[in-house]
Motif scaffolding. Structure first.
Motif, short mmCIF file in Angstrom:
data_model
loop_
_atom_site.label_atom_id
_atom_site.label_comp_id
_atom_site.label_asym_id
_atom_site.label_seq_id
_atom_site.Cartn_x
_atom_site.Cartn_y
_atom_site.Cartn_z
N UNK A 54 42.29 49.76 39.76
CA UNK A 54 41.10 49.60 40.56
C UNK A 54 40.51 48.13 40.30
N UNK A 55 40.53 47.72 39.13
CA UNK A 55 40.02 46.41 38.91
C UNK A 55 40.77 45.40 39.54
N UNK B 230 41.81 41.65 44.03
CA UNK B 230 42.68 41.13 45.26
C UNK B 230 41.78 40.83 46.42
N UNK B 231 40.77 41.84 46.71
CA UNK B 231 39.83 41.61 47.54
C UNK B 231 38.92 40.17 47.45
N UNK C 173 43.79 32.23 41.04
CA UNK C 173 43.64 32.72 39.77
C UNK C 173 43.11 34.18 39.88
N UNK C 174 42.49 34.51 41.03
CA UNK C 174 42.13 36.00 41.02
C UNK C 174 43.23 36.86 41.27
N UNK D 119 47.27 40.99 39.44
CA UNK D 119 48.58 41.29 39.11
C UNK D 119 48.97 41.55 37.63
N UNK D 120 48.47 40.34 36.91
CA UNK D 120 48.70 40.27 35.57
C UNK D 120 48.09 41.67 34.92
N UNK D 121 46.86 41.86 35.28
CA UNK D 121 46.04 42.85 34.62
C UNK D 121 46.65 44.24 34.83
#
Length: 812
Positions: free
Chosen positions: A284-285, A290-291, A320-321, A326-328
């Protein structure tokens, strides 16, 4: 044809006036010129008369010249009329708005809230209709002020409606709906044909549009995910408005709103991603991030043409976002210590945007590349503490040298600091960034520097491997030695930057190897021997000699000190072994006369000699020997034509050696310390006088004579025996006679002064005895006779003094 325009003023007509008309015009012009000439002549005559009177009576002429009143100086207004007008209009609108607020919120007479709402609605309609009439009359500023009042009244209308008819509804939800309705009404009110010239309604509509979604989420008691989504959705709407509307005021408001709501929304989503406790929360985060990335990327794509800097920043933020999102999510599928490499993998994947060719604008591609660079830099910062621990961790053994060999390479570096649990991922980070620097830098200008950076990162990764793999201690030292040798071999390159990089890596690796070897006596001696031989072997290349030759001497000094300590020698005895390094430096320096390594080699040799002196301080006899040997080495160096100045240093070392030896023998006679200084000084002075007969005797012989005569004079005055005064007086008499014989001022003055003071010291007791035997009236009488005698012969004495001064002046 307009009235008052003659036919001859039209550019398309070339008709000339009739002769009679032209003659009349010429006569009129001449009469005007004659009248003007008469006025000018009269003014000239008055000025001439005034100047003539001013020469005779200046003040009277000045008073006459000021008979006419001075012109009135109009003060310049400090504030322009439009500014005053705008201030008055804004102030009036604010006061009316405050009055309406008080009317609505408090009371007015006996009217209830419903009555006040009706009155306020009527006033609002009038205020919204007024700008159209004012614009028709050209009063635009007044129309803007009245329109602002009308917009403020609509807010009060919404409040009055809630209090009158919807008092039972939720206040936050009603505020959200009211903000949305007001934003829509103001947005529709601005472009109306009658009010299209107003600038205020559309920015106010954009400002009001910032609140509906956020207030709705708050009224629904939504969680942080919905609040972040509401902020990001608002930022998306602001972005659309900023990209599609051409009015500058509207775009500014939309841009400010987009940055504000988008920034807070992205920060909230990032915090949710960091603190996520499971894959679902992370997804969800990540969707929110991504949005935000999509909004930033869309804005960068649209504004890349006119404003490159904004597009670059937005594209970097989007990258960066994306990496954070993706990393999170991916970090829950890997061990915790691999979270940074996972993010780094997505950051490196952003570089695929550079391969997209014409599919992306240049500003977007560059922004994505910057985002990837930021991710890689942050990953390197994460791995830096592990590298620092491996390089500097062995320094903890300086306080417990030769305390015992550690079990493995990890224990050898983690002496006082615990080994980090996530250190295993550090080499992966270093290797990945090194690969990017070596392969993915397209610019020719930056490619050599990038490859040097890749070399450094590869070296750091190799430095970490023995400790991470926990190999045996001996194997770890072998790896460090091989890395040192390889770095020195790479220093053979002809490229300056690569050579300096290789030498720095070799130096750092050698220092790390030295610190690691301090755990064992045998390891220390072997490592120092190897580190002495490797730079010495590399010094045969002229390009490396200025760096490697001094390094070899430094390690040779350390080896000599370690050898003495291993043999349980006292420090003073070890100093003799350390002196081998200055000897080697003195022998090596002449062979490097045409190289830049000469001065560094000599500097290291001098430092090694100073270390030997410090080590021998506790043993005076050995200290005297060390000083004498240093003097021999310095004297040998002074034989070189370009090092003649070191002869003075060699002499000083010999003198110090003699003094220390005398002190060790407990010799208290000052002449034993001063004569070794006086004799060489007088010899040097004699040689100088032979080369330069015009040299002053004070320069040639003064320091040498003073070095012995003055300390001996002080000792003689405190000596109760007769031997020292007799010998000192004899020496002073001899010096005085030599000075008189050769007409030298310094020996004559110094010898005569010392002789007189010695005689005074020896005759002082007898003078005291004679003075005590005389009657009390005798000393004043003798003083009076002396004064009379001096007065009688004063002129003769002055002549004699002048003659003596002339004789001394002719001496050297």
């Amino acid at each position: 044809m307009p009235h008052g325009v003659t036919r001859t003023t039209l550019p398309v007509m070339t008709h000339l006036p009739p002769p009679a008309e032209e003659l009349r015009l010429l006569d009129a012009e001449l009469r005007q010129l004659e009248s003007r000439r008469t006025q000018l002549l009269a003014r000239r005559a008055w000025l001439v008369a005034t100047l003539q009177q001013a020469r005779q009576q200046p003040q009277q002429a000045w008073a006459q010249a000021r008979t006419q009143p001075p012109p009135v100086a109009w003060s310049r207004p400090e504030t322009a009329a439009p500014s005053v007008q705008n201030v008055l209009l804004v102030l009036g609108g604010v006061l009316l708005t405050l009055a309406a607020a008080v009317f609505t919120l408090v009371s007015w007479g006996h009217m209830g809230i419903t009555g006040r709402a009706l009155v306020l609605g009527a006033v609002t309609l009038a205020a919204l209709a007024g700008p159209a009439l004012l614009l028709k009359r050209g009063l635009r500023s007044t129309a803007e002020s009245v329109a602002g009042l009308g917009l403020a009244l609509t807010v009060l209308d919404a409040y009055a409606l809630h209090e009158a008819a919807l008092a039972g509804t939720d206040g936050t939800g009603y505020a959200a709906a009211a903000a949305a309705v007001l934003a829509g009404l103001w947005w529709a009110y601005g472009p109306l044909p009658a009010t299209a010239a107003l600038r205020l309604p559309l920015p106010c509509a954009v400002a009001a549009a910032q609140f509906p979604l956020l207030l709705w989420a708050l009224s629904a008691d939504a969680g942080p995910y919905v609040l972040s989504a509401a902020l990001l959705a608002t930022a998306g709407l602001d972005t659309v408005v900023a990209l599609r509307v051409t009015a500058a005021s509207v775009r500014i408001c939309a841009v400010v709103g987009a940055y504000g709501t988008g920034g807070w929304g992205a920060l909230g989503a990032g915090w949710l991603s960091v603190t996520a406790d499971g894959p679902g929360a992370a997804v969800r985060a990540g969707a929110l991030l991504l949005l935000a990335a999509a909004i930033a990327l869309g804005a960068a794509w649209r504004v890349s043409g006119p404003d490159v800097r904004h597009a670059l920043g937005l594209a970097a933020a989007s990258g960066l976002l994306t990496v954070g999102a993706l990393g999170g999510v991916a970090r829950f599928g890997a061990p915790s210590e691999w979270a940074v490499p996972v993010h780094l993998a997505f950051g490196v994947a952003l570089l695929a945007g550079l391969r997209a060719g014409r599919l992306l604008p240049d500003a977007v591609r560059h922004g994505v590349a910057w985002a990837s660079a930021v991710v890689q830099a942050l990953a390197l910062l994460w791995a830096l503490p592990v590298v620092a621990l491996v390089v500097m961790g062995p320094a903890g053994r300086l306080g417990r040298v030769w305390g015992g060999a550690p079990s493995d390479a990890r224990a050898a570096v983690a002496v006082e600091t615990p080994w980090p649990s996530d250190a295993a991922a550090a080499p992966v980070v270093l290797l990945a960034v090194a690969a990017v620097l070596a392969l993915a830098v397209p610019a020719e200008r930056w490619r050599p520097r990038a490859r040097l950076g890749a070399l450094g990162l590869l070296w750091a990764a190799a430095l970490l491997l023995p400790a991470i793999l926990a190999v045996p201690h001996l194997a770890g030292m072998s790896v460090l030695g091989a890395m040192t040798a390889a770095a020195l071999y790479l220093g053979r390159t002809t490229t300056s930057g690569a050579r300096i990089t290789a030498l720095v890596l070799a130096l750092v690796t050698a220092v790390d190897l030295t610190l690691v070897s301090l755990a064992s006596r045998t390891a220390t001696l072997v490592v120092l021997s190897v580190l002495t031989a490797l730079p010495a072997a590399a010094s045969w290349r002229a390009s490396l000699a200025p760096f490697t030759a001094p390094a070899a001497l430094v390690y040779a000094t350390a080896l000599a000190s370690a050898t003495g300590a291993a043999a349980d020698w006292p420090p003073a005895r070890t100093a003799l072994l350390v002196l081998v390094v200055p000897v080697a430096a003195a022998l090596l320096a002449p062979r490097l006369a045409a190289s830049r390594a000469t001065v560094p080699v000599e500097a290291v040799g001098a430092a090694a000699g100073l270390l030997a002196v410090v080590l021998a301080v506790t043993d005076p006899p050995l200290l005297a020997l060390v000083l004498a040997l240093c003097g021999v080495i310095t004297a040998g160096t002074a034989l070189r034509p370009d090092r003649r100045a070191l002869g003075c240093a060699a002499t000083a070392l010999f003198v110090l050696a003699a003094w220390v030896r005398l002190a060790a023998w407990e010799v208290g006679t000052p002449e034993a310390y001063t004569l070794p200084v006086t004799v060489p000084a007088l010899l040097v002075g004699a040689l100088r006088r032979r080369r330069d007969p015009q040299a002053s005797s004070w320069t040639a012989y003064g320091p040498g004579l003073a070095a012995t005569l003055l300390p001996s004079l002080v000792a003689a005055w405190g000596d109760a025996q007769w031997t020292r005064p007799l010998l000192l007086g004899t020496a002073a008499l001899l010096v005085t006679l030599l000075g008189a014989r050769h007409h030298l001022q310094a020996p004559l003055v110094l010898g005569g002064s010392v002789l007189a003071l010695v005689a005074l010291h020896e005759l002082a007791p007898y003078v005291v005895q004679v003075t005590g035997a005389l009657p009390r009236w005798a000393p004043p009488a003798l003083a009076g006779l002396l004064l009379l005698a001096l007065g009688a012969t004063y002129e003769q004495r002055i002549r004699d003094v002048r003659r003596v001064r002339a004789v001394l002046g002719r001496m050297n």
